[in-house]
Design an enzyme around this catalytic site. Structure first.
Site: not given
Length: 365
Positions: A39, A86, A117
């Site tokens: 992000t 991720s 995250t």
């Protein structure tokens, strides 16, 4: 309905970690940002689209160039390892990432790894268990894309660079730094899908905080007490194995009257390591227990954890079952995966969980 568009491919990585700049300030620390996307590097549909964006769009070199006053905190270089969410990285990719971090620390004073995250805590813990250098490794990211109002990306990136260059977490292992808060990779977890203060460390709390020029560390990790000692590093030296040695390890989640099908199916798929996220103090249903007992007879190793979010699982005499201590299921999976890559001996793996996996403070000899 809100959608987050993920970039499925990585950006082209540079051929090698860049050397130190000839024009660097000798009075400042040398810090490299190894970027994986997420992000923080996301491009939003518009300046108020906090949830609708394409993760891993902007290159880290461009983002670092936009940071004001970076020349006051360090000589900052970048390395574009990848550029995607991720959750799109494989365990084999994390193997490559860890080796890249160690390669960078041969010449740099500290490394910042930027990540999405969603699985950041797993990526950070993999690095914590495998990076051989005691120099600072700081993982950061963002909950809002780079180009929206109120984004947390630039501040998180700036403070992560500041922390890595300060040396204050040297020998701590890998730490996370988001929302001005410093947390240990082993213990931190994502607790909210949207809030910027999503990362928390249950029970134990944060390591410290960053308030502008002040970096305050209020507790240390157990590893920091072994600084400079031979057993500071774990047995998981990735240079001694190839990435195909990293086994498949899965998680089975417990709930009311849970069936044994999940465990049976994983064993049928050839999985040799399973973490159970149990109820309360690690409990599982009678059906799951029967499936686990059968799997143990086939050589499958189990680690028990709790789905509650916190709490310690203590060792027992149960054959084939290892206590996950205070590791959550996703952390325990990383620990078991690495352990099984380096040994097939149940007692050796159990011993590693009781030492490198537990990380409690022992009485000095």
């Amino acid at each position: 309905m809100m959608l987050v568009f993920m970039n499925p491919t990585s950006a082209s990585a540079a051929a090698a970690i860049p050397p130190l700049s000839d024009s660097r300030n000798p009075q400042l620390p040398n810090v490299i940002v190894i970027a994986t996307g997420g992000t923080l590097a996301g491009k939003a549909t518009d300046a108020t689209s906090f949830q609708t964006y394409q993760a891993g769009t902007y290159l880290m070199s461009d983002l670092v160039n936009q940071l004001p006053n970076k020349d006051k905190i360090g000589n900052v270089s970048t390395y574009q390892f990848g550029n995607k969410g991720s959750g799109s990285y494989s365990i084999g990719d994390l193997y490559d990432l860890s080796l890249a971090v160690d390669q960078a620390l041969e010449i740099y004073d500290g490394v910042v790894v930027t990540s999405g995250t969603d699985t950041m805590e797993e990526i950070a813990y993999f690095l914590d268990l495998t990076v051989r250098s005691e120099k600072p490794v700081v993982v950061t990211g963002a909950m809002r894309p780079w180009d929206v109002i109120g984004t947390d990306g630039p501040a998180n990136l700036y403070n992560a660079i500041k922390l890595a260059g300060s040396g204050k977490t040297k020998s701590f292992g890998t730490v996370l730094m988001l929302n001005d808060t410093i947390q240990a990779a082993r213990e931190v977890t994502k607790t909210n899908a949207h809030r910027m203060d999503t990362f928390e460390t249950p029970i134990l709390g944060a390591l410290g905080y960053i308030d502008e020029t002040n970096i305050s560390i209020y507790r240390a990790t157990a590893r920091a007490l072994k600084a400079g000692e031979a057993d500071w590093a774990t047995p998981f030296d990735l240079k001694s194995i190839t990435k195909d040695k990293l086994p498949a390890v899965e998680i089975a989640f417990a709930y009311q009257d849970a069936g044994g099908g999940a465990i049976n199916g994983l064993v049928a798929d050839g999985v040799k390591g399973i973490v159970t996220a149990g109820t309360g103090a690690g409990g599982i249903s009678s059906k799951m227990s029967a499936a686990r007992s059968n799997a143990i007879k086939q050589g499958v190793i189990f680690v028990t954890t709790t789905r509650t979010g916190s709490g310690t699982m203590y060792p027992s005499s149960s054959n084939g079952i290892i206590a996950g201590d205070s590791l959550n299921a996703q952390h325990a999976r990383i620990m078991l995966l690495l352990s099984m890559a380096f040994s097939s001996d149940f007692n050796v793996i159990k011993g590693w969980f009781g030492t490198y996996g537990t990380q409690d403070v022992e009485e000095a000899s």
